[in-house]
Design a protein around this motif. Sequence first.
Motif, PDB file in Angstrom:
ATOM      1  N   LEU A   1     -15.446   6.449  16.298  1.00 30.93           N
ATOM      2  CA  LEU A   1     -15.045   6.842  17.647  1.00 30.93           C
ATOM      3  C   LEU A   1     -13.608   7.312  17.763  1.00 30.93           C
ATOM      4  O   LEU A   1     -13.297   8.202  18.544  1.00 30.93           O
ATOM      5  CB  LEU A   1     -15.247   5.651  18.601  1.00 30.93           C
ATOM      6  N   GLY A   2     -12.712   6.665  17.006  1.00 30.73           N
ATOM      7  CA  GLY A   2     -11.287   6.911  17.192  1.00 30.73           C
ATOM      8  C   GLY A   2     -10.908   8.379  17.226  1.00 30.73           C
ATOM      9  O   GLY A   2     -10.310   8.854  18.211  1.00 30.73           O
ATOM     10  N   PRO A   3     -11.212   9.146  16.168  1.00 27.62           N
ATOM     11  CA  PRO A   3     -10.832  10.566  16.155  1.00 27.62           C
ATOM     12  C   PRO A   3     -11.474  11.369  17.273  1.00 27.62           C
ATOM     13  O   PRO A   3     -10.867  12.313  17.792  1.00 27.62           O
ATOM     14  CB  PRO A   3     -11.318  11.039  14.781  1.00 27.62           C
ATOM     15  N   LEU A   4     -12.699  10.996  17.672  1.00 26.82           N
ATOM     16  CA  LEU A   4     -13.383  11.740  18.732  1.00 26.82           C
ATOM     17  C   LEU A   4     -12.719  11.510  20.086  1.00 26.82           C
ATOM     18  O   LEU A   4     -12.511  12.450  20.862  1.00 26.82           O
ATOM     19  CB  LEU A   4     -14.853  11.328  18.789  1.00 26.82           C
ATOM     20  N   VAL A   5     -12.398  10.256  20.390  1.00 18.36           N
ATOM     21  CA  VAL A   5     -11.729   9.947  21.658  1.00 18.36           C
ATOM     22  C   VAL A   5     -10.350  10.587  21.691  1.00 18.36           C
ATOM     23  O   VAL A   5      -9.964  11.248  22.665  1.00 18.36           O
ATOM     24  CB  VAL A   5     -11.625   8.421  21.869  1.00 18.36           C
ATOM     25  N   ARG A   6      -9.581  10.385  20.625  1.00 20.42           N
ATOM     26  CA  ARG A   6      -8.228  10.943  20.573  1.00 20.42           C
ATOM     27  C   ARG A   6      -8.238  12.464  20.635  1.00 20.42           C
ATOM     28  O   ARG A   6      -7.443  13.092  21.348  1.00 20.42           O
ATOM     29  CB  ARG A   6      -7.526  10.472  19.294  1.00 20.42           C
TER      30      ARG A   6
ATOM     31  N   LYS B   1      -7.228  17.368  23.622  1.00 23.89           N
ATOM     32  CA  LYS B   1      -7.699  18.682  24.050  1.00 23.89           C
ATOM     33  C   LYS B   1      -7.522  18.864  25.551  1.00 23.89           C
ATOM     34  O   LYS B   1      -7.253  19.968  26.036  1.00 23.89           O
ATOM     35  CB  LYS B   1      -9.171  18.848  23.665  1.00 23.89           C
ATOM     36  N   LEU B   2      -7.651  17.766  26.298  1.00 22.87           N
ATOM     37  CA  LEU B   2      -7.465  17.802  27.749  1.00 22.87           C
ATOM     38  C   LEU B   2      -5.999  17.659  28.151  1.00 22.87           C
ATOM     39  O   LEU B   2      -5.669  17.713  29.336  1.00 22.87           O
ATOM     40  CB  LEU B   2      -8.281  16.685  28.405  1.00 22.87           C
ATOM     41  N   SER B   3      -5.139  17.410  27.153  1.00 19.62           N
ATOM     42  CA  SER B   3      -3.689  17.240  27.387  1.00 19.62           C
ATOM     43  C   SER B   3      -3.405  16.113  28.373  1.00 19.62           C
ATOM     44  O   SER B   3      -2.612  16.261  29.311  1.00 19.62           O
ATOM     45  CB  SER B   3      -3.068  18.552  27.902  1.00 19.62           C
ATOM     46  N   ILE B   4      -4.090  14.975  28.169  1.00 20.70           N
ATOM     47  CA  ILE B   4      -3.822  13.818  29.009  1.00 20.70           C
ATOM     48  C   ILE B   4      -3.322  12.664  28.142  1.00 20.70           C
ATOM     49  O   ILE B   4      -3.618  12.591  26.946  1.00 20.70           O
ATOM     50  CB  ILE B   4      -5.076  13.376  29.801  1.00 20.70           C
ATOM     51  N   THR B   5      -2.549  11.789  28.729  1.00 25.64           N
ATOM     52  CA  THR B   5      -1.986  10.655  28.020  1.00 25.64           C
ATOM     53  C   THR B   5      -2.959   9.482  28.027  1.00 25.64           C
ATOM     54  O   THR B   5      -3.956   9.482  28.762  1.00 25.64           O
ATOM     55  CB  THR B   5      -0.665  10.207  28.669  1.00 25.64           C
ATOM     56  N   LEU B   6      -2.639   8.472  27.223  1.00 31.96           N
ATOM     57  CA  LEU B   6      -3.446   7.251  27.259  1.00 31.96           C
ATOM     58  C   LEU B   6      -3.424   6.624  28.646  1.00 31.96           C
ATOM     59  O   LEU B   6      -4.428   6.081  29.114  1.00 31.96           O
ATOM     60  CB  LEU B   6      -2.928   6.254  26.220  1.00 31.96           C
ATOM     61  N   GLN B   7      -2.268   6.696  29.320  1.00 32.04           N
ATOM     62  CA  GLN B   7      -2.172   6.148  30.666  1.00 32.04           C
ATOM     63  C   GLN B   7      -3.081   6.915  31.629  1.00 32.04           C
ATOM     64  O   GLN B   7      -3.759   6.310  32.473  1.00 32.04           O
ATOM     65  CB  GLN B   7      -0.733   6.199  31.167  1.00 32.04           C
TER      66      GLN B   7
ATOM     67  N   VAL C   1      -4.748   0.558  28.703  1.00 34.31           N
ATOM     68  CA  VAL C   1      -4.072   1.403  27.717  1.00 34.31           C
ATOM     69  C   VAL C   1      -4.117   0.752  26.336  1.00 34.31           C
ATOM     70  O   VAL C   1      -4.378   1.414  25.326  1.00 34.31           O
ATOM     71  CB  VAL C   1      -2.604   1.661  28.134  1.00 34.31           C
ATOM     72  N   GLY C   2      -3.874  -0.552  26.297  1.00 31.03           N
ATOM     73  CA  GLY C   2      -3.866  -1.252  25.017  1.00 31.03           C
ATOM     74  C   GLY C   2      -5.206  -1.179  24.312  1.00 31.03           C
ATOM     75  O   GLY C   2      -5.279  -0.953  23.098  1.00 31.03           O
ATOM     76  N   TYR C   3      -6.286  -1.349  25.082  1.00 31.76           N
ATOM     77  CA  TYR C   3      -7.614  -1.311  24.470  1.00 31.76           C
ATOM     78  C   TYR C   3      -7.982   0.108  24.055  1.00 31.76           C
ATOM     79  O   TYR C   3      -8.576   0.318  22.998  1.00 31.76           O
ATOM     80  CB  TYR C   3      -8.650  -1.874  25.438  1.00 31.76           C
ATOM     81  N   LEU C   4      -7.602   1.098  24.857  1.00 32.15           N
ATOM     82  CA  LEU C   4      -7.844   2.490  24.486  1.00 32.15           C
ATOM     83  C   LEU C   4      -7.114   2.842  23.191  1.00 32.15           C
ATOM     84  O   LEU C   4      -7.658   3.529  22.321  1.00 32.15           O
ATOM     85  CB  LEU C   4      -7.384   3.426  25.607  1.00 32.15           C
ATOM     86  N   SER C   5      -5.890   2.358  23.065  1.00 37.44           N
ATOM     87  CA  SER C   5      -5.119   2.608  21.850  1.00 37.44           C
ATOM     88  C   SER C   5      -5.810   2.001  20.632  1.00 37.44           C
ATOM     89  O   SER C   5      -5.880   2.619  19.561  1.00 37.44           O
ATOM     90  CB  SER C   5      -3.707   2.032  21.998  1.00 37.44           C
ATOM     91  N   GLN C   6      -6.345   0.800  20.797  1.00 36.49           N
ATOM     92  CA  GLN C   6      -7.071   0.169  19.694  1.00 36.49           C
ATOM     93  C   GLN C   6      -8.313   0.969  19.316  1.00 36.49           C
ATOM     94  O   GLN C   6      -8.633   1.128  18.136  1.00 36.49           O
ATOM     95  CB  GLN C   6      -7.471  -1.251  20.074  1.00 36.49           C
ATOM     96  N   ILE C   7      -9.021   1.494  20.328  1.00 38.92           N
ATOM     97  CA  ILE C   7     -10.215   2.301  20.060  1.00 38.92           C
ATOM     98  C   ILE C   7      -9.843   3.558  19.286  1.00 38.92           C
ATOM     99  O   ILE C   7     -10.492   3.918  18.301  1.00 38.92           O
ATOM    100  CB  ILE C   7     -10.923   2.669  21.378  1.00 38.92           C
TER     101      ILE C   7
END
Length: 204
Positions: free
Chosen positions: A6-11, A16-22, A32-38
């Motif tokens: 999942l990691g590379p696909l989510v990132r 591609k959408l130019s949005i931050t983790l926040q 944000v912390g859990y998204l970063s882990q994913i």
Amino acid sequence: MQKTSLGPLVRGRRRKLSITLQDLSDKSGVSVGYLSQIERDNATPTLGTLAQIAEALGVGLDYFIATPRPVDALTVAAERPRFSIDGSSIHYERLGAEFPGNVLSSFILHVPPGYRSELVRHEGEEIIYILEGSIVQILEAEEIRMSAGDSLHYRGNRPHGWYNDSGAPARILWTGTLELFRGKGGRAAELPRRAAEAREGGRE
């Protein structure tokens, strides 16, 4: 059995959408912390959480999980394909079919001893039925031990999760109105192109 990292696909999709983790956290309701882990493949979300992330990224869950779409409503037990999310010890069997107007998704979950899900909340409703073994279902502040033959029906906007502390595998029939494979992501035939785009984004 199919597996998806999942990691590379989510990132890749997020970049591609130019949005931050926040931004993604605000849209999905996932921290944000859990998204970063994913994104670093250090955590594996449940299908419900992944569906929230997918919706926030403007795709369907099939963007991340290339499961076959049945052509009709029949699934044969001996031939039913299983899949898992890379890094997760849970195996899924997809039961539901896709047809115009359908609102249900349904899976059999094969849950190993020691597994614990994250707490989630979302739109829609869920029913779980314990086919084999036992789990502890968390529903807001309550913990409910469920054994084979027990069922529970609840609204998805109530914080919920579950864990298997029984020391033995469990099988759960899960049915819900949470849109997992439908949505803005399009058809499974587009998966190779989308996966390639996401992986390209992951190398940026």
